[in-house]
Each structure stands twice: as structure tokens, then as C-alpha cells.
Write an enzyme that holds these catalytic residues in place. Structure first.
Site, PDB file in Angstrom:
ATOM      1  N   LYS A  42       0.851  -1.211   0.000  1.00  0.00           N
ATOM      2  CA  LYS A  42       0.000   0.000   0.000  1.00  0.00           C
ATOM      3  C   LYS A  42       0.877   1.248   0.000  1.00  0.00           C
ATOM      4  CE  LYS A  42       0.880   1.418   4.438  1.00  0.00           C
ATOM      5  NZ  LYS A  42       1.624   2.596   4.823  1.00  0.00           N
TER       6      LYS A  42
ATOM      7  N   ASP B 206      -1.985  -2.307  10.596  1.00  0.00           N
ATOM      8  CA  ASP B 206      -2.280  -2.228   9.158  1.00  0.00           C
ATOM      9  C   ASP B 206      -2.809  -3.546   8.576  1.00  0.00           C
ATOM     10  OD1 ASP B 206      -1.573   0.400   8.904  1.00  0.00           O
ATOM     11  OD2 ASP B 206       0.431   0.014   8.100  1.00  0.00           O
TER      12      ASP B 206
HETATM   13  P1  ATP Z   1       4.654  -0.368   7.680  1.00  0.00           P
HETATM   14  O1  ATP Z   1       4.331   0.334   6.408  1.00  0.00           O
HETATM   15  O2  ATP Z   1       3.530  -1.234   8.200  1.00  0.00           O
HETATM   16  O3  ATP Z   1       5.282   0.515   8.717  1.00  0.00           O
HETATM   17  P2  ATP Z   1       7.171  -1.251   6.835  1.00  0.00           P
HETATM   18  O4  ATP Z   1       7.187  -1.249   5.358  1.00  0.00           O
HETATM   19  O5  ATP Z   1       7.734  -0.038   7.484  1.00  0.00           O
HETATM   20  O6  ATP Z   1       5.708  -1.493   7.331  1.00  0.00           O
HETATM   21  P3  ATP Z   1       8.022  -3.982   7.007  1.00  0.00           P
HETATM   22  O7  ATP Z   1       8.523  -4.175   5.615  1.00  0.00           O
HETATM   23  O8  ATP Z   1       6.726  -4.618   7.346  1.00  0.00           O
HETATM   24  O9  ATP Z   1       7.968  -2.448   7.409  1.00  0.00           O
HETATM   25  O10 ATP Z   1       9.170  -4.516   7.976  1.00  0.00           O
HETATM   26  C1  ATP Z   1       9.547  -3.947   9.159  1.00  0.00           C
HETATM   27  C2  ATP Z   1      10.404  -4.972   9.932  1.00  0.00           C
HETATM   28  O11 ATP Z   1       9.574  -6.088  10.286  1.00  0.00           O
HETATM   29  C3  ATP Z   1      11.543  -5.537   9.120  1.00  0.00           C
HETATM   30  O12 ATP Z   1      12.730  -4.870   9.393  1.00  0.00           O
HETATM   31  C4  ATP Z   1      11.602  -7.014   9.491  1.00  0.00           C
HETATM   32  O13 ATP Z   1      12.659  -7.277  10.380  1.00  0.00           O
HETATM   33  C5  ATP Z   1      10.293  -7.303  10.216  1.00  0.00           C
HETATM   34  N1  ATP Z   1       9.441  -8.310   9.524  1.00  0.00           N
HETATM   35  C6  ATP Z   1       8.758  -9.290  10.104  1.00  0.00           C
HETATM   36  N2  ATP Z   1       8.084 -10.009   9.216  1.00  0.00           N
HETATM   37  C7  ATP Z   1       8.306  -9.479   8.005  1.00  0.00           C
HETATM   38  C8  ATP Z   1       7.858  -9.794   6.682  1.00  0.00           C
HETATM   39  N3  ATP Z   1       7.054 -10.823   6.429  1.00  0.00           N
HETATM   40  N4  ATP Z   1       8.275  -9.002   5.688  1.00  0.00           N
HETATM   41  C9  ATP Z   1       9.091  -7.955   5.946  1.00  0.00           C
HETATM   42  N5  ATP Z   1       9.552  -7.638   7.165  1.00  0.00           N
HETATM   43  C10 ATP Z   1       9.168  -8.384   8.202  1.00  0.00           C
END
Ligand code: ATP
Length: 286
Positions: free
Chosen positions: A10, A136
Site C-alpha cells: 500500500k 495495518d
Molecule cells: P509499515 O508500512 O507497516 O510501517 P514497513 O514497510 O515499514 O511497514 P516492514 O517491511 O513490514 O515495514 O518490515 C519492518 C520490519 O519487520 C523488518 O525490518 C523485518 O525485520 C520485520 N518483519 C517481520 N516479518 C516481516 C515480513 N514478512 N516481511 C518484511 N519484514 C518483516
């Protein structure tokens, strides 16, 4: 039987933080939009009683810290499933980028476990469980365009968003969501994005006014700290984007375009500038 899902990312077309609550959480008001960039998740049952996660991406955990693991465990414990599952994750969504990569993986794992073990849960029932994994996750189960309130779990679909080209770029920096919220001082903000206005323009399918109203209050923290975010926004705007903002707590930046040729030129130009290797040109999932 092996099930396969596209777990979509998203962006936030608008993001406001209304206040910091007594319990430390923040009340937000955001417009979420699914984009055509996805991880692939394959789920199959196994006889070893384990939850095993296989991925070639070595920057994410494959143990109980992975949101996929948490999603499996939540449903398997509740429904006393005495089997194992093996999940293969092809990671395309930038990690720790503000695109809900982990949350969408968790969302589609819930959907997959529900289908694999024929649990019979409705979308709403899955969404109620999803919020226990992350704010989310319910939105990722729902998808499309939505207004998100509360800590992100109060969702109302918004109709009318016109499809367009979207250029997405993640600068090669790591931004901690915790750092961004801690430095926002949400209760003292002088200016707030006009999320209601943005929602009305979406309902009117007016892409130019939508673009004009796009705003992310978290940029007030990240842009100061990481000027490359502003640099990419400026590049996109100077190269034909209707507007460009940061998604979530960043550092990913996206721009909307009403013309594919122009968007493709901006995409090629951004790759050639070598300021980021993670650049994607795609469209929306409505
Ligand atoms: P959001 O937009 O919800 O803040 P994000 O894009 O900032 O998400 P994610 O890519 O979900 O962040 O990852 C954040 C952290 O979560 C990563 O550094 C990783 O260590 C951990 N993590 C746990 N499960 C996953 C997964 N399936 N995919 C990616 N990261 C994951």
C-alpha cells in the site's frame, strides 16, 4: 495442495496524526491505497508440526519474529490445528519502507490458513484477528482505497479513485517508525493535512485535485533528517508527476502520473541517477 497469493503493498495518499494517546499509541487519519506491487506467498500443509518460512531475502527473520509466523500461529492455536505449514515468500515489496510489506504478508497468511484448513472465517472475522498482529493488517486484508482511523484499524472503503501510473522509489536508508513517531510531537502540530478534502476529491474521481491534496505529516520529521527524501520528491515533480509524497513513515517516496510515457521517462531517469536501486513503475489496485 499448495495455495499461492499475491500480497499487495500500500501507499498512503494522505497521512495525518491527530494526537498521541495516553497509552502511547497515536490516533491517525489516513487514506490507504493498494498498489500493484506484491510479494508472492505459497502455503502448504506439512506433517512435521512446524511453521517453516522459506525466503531468499536475508534481511528478514524466518523465525517467530516474522509476521507470517505470528499469523500462522494465531489461527493454528485458536483452531487446534495439529499439522505443520510450510510457507515460501518471494519478497518484492521493499522492507521497512512504509509500504506495509510485513503486514500484507501477515494478511495473506491469515487468508491462506483459513482456506487451507477450511476454517470458514469471513473477511471481517479475519480482519478482527489481524489487528492483533499489526494495525495495518486489517486494511491489507480489505485492500483497495480506504479511510483508516483510530490506530489504523477503523476502516471505511472510499470509492472513486481513478487508476493512474505510480512511480515508487525507496532511498537506500533505514528509517525507524518508532523514531519518526517519537520526534513528531503530535499534540503540538500547527498544520494538518486535509484528509476530508482528499477523500471528497477521490469520491469525485478528480485526479488533479487528489494529487494537490496529497500530504504526509510524517515528512516533517523524516525530510529534516534525510534530505534524499525531498530530493526524490522534487525529481518526480520536475519530471511530470502530478505530485509526489512519502508513504507511511518512509522512506519510500511515490509520485502519481496521468501519462505512462512521461512516467516511464521519469522511471528511467531515476534509475540512471543511481540514488536508489529500488524503483518501481506500476499502477493501482482498486
Ligand atoms: P509499515 O508500512 O507497516 O510501517 P514497513 O514497510 O515499514 O511497514 P516492514 O517491511 O513490514 O515495514 O518490515 C519492518 C520490519 O519487520 C523488518 O525490518 C523485518 O525485520 C520485520 N518483519 C517481520 N516479518 C516481516 C515480513 N514478512 N516481511 C518484511 N519484514 C518483516
Amino acid at each position: 495442495m499448495k495455495l499461492s497469493y499475491k500480497a499487495y503493498a500500500k501507499v498512503n495518499l494522505g497521512l495525518d496524526v491527530l494526537r498521541k494517546r495516553e497509552d502511547g499509541y497515536h490516533d491517525v487519519k489516513m487514506i490507504m491505497q493498494t498498489v500493484n506491487l506484491y510479494d508472492v506467498i505459497e502455503i502448504e500443509a506439512s506433517d512435521d508440526n512446524l511453521i517453516s518460512i522459506v525466503t531468499e531475502n536475508d534481511s528478514i527473520p524466518v523465525n517467530e519474529d516474522n509476521l507470517i509466523y505470528k499469523a500462522c500461529k494465531l489461527l493454528m492455536d485458536e483452531f487446534n490445528i495439529n499439522r505443520g505449514v510450510r510457507i515460501t515468500l518471494i519478497k518484492n515489496i521493499p522492507v521497512a519502507a512504509g509500504m506495509a510489506g510485513g503486514s500484507t504478508d501477515a494478511a495473506y497468511t491469515l487468508i491462506g490458513i483459513n482456506e487451507l484448513f477450511k476454517l470458514g472465517l469471513s473477511k471481517d472475522e479475519l480482519m478482527k484477528r489481524g489487528v492483533k498482529i499489526g494495525a495495518d493488517v486489517p486494511y491489507c486484508i480489505m485492500g483497495g482505497t480506504a479511510l483508516s482511523e483510530g490506530i489504523g484499524e477503523i476502516l471505511s472503503p472510499v470509492s472513486g479513485m481513478p487508476n493512474c501510473n505510480i512511480l515508487i522509489a525507496k532511498p537506500p536508508i533505514d528509517v525507524s517508525t518508532k523514531f519518526v513517531y517519537e520526534n513528531l510531537h503530535a499534540n503540538e502540530l500547527k498544520r494538518h493535512p486535509d484528509i476530508d478534502g482528499l477523500k471528497s476529491y477521490i469520491e469525485a474521481s478528480d485526479i488533479y485535485s487528489i494529487a494537490n491534496k496529497m500530504e504526509n505529516v510524517l515528512e516533517t520529521v523524516t525530510v529534516k533528517e534525510y534530505p534524499i527524501i525531498e530530493e526524490i520528491k522534487t525529481y518526480m515533480k520536475q519530471n511530470g508527476a502530478l505530485n509526489s509524497i512519502m508513504s507511511g513513515s518512509g522512506p519510500t517516496v511515490f509520485g502519481l502520473f496521468d501519462n505512462y510515457e512521461i512516467a516511464k521517462k521519469a522511471y528511467d531517469g531515476l534509475l540512471a541517477r543511481n540514488i536508489t536501486t529500488q524503483v518501481y513503475l506500476t499502477d493501482l489496485v482498486l
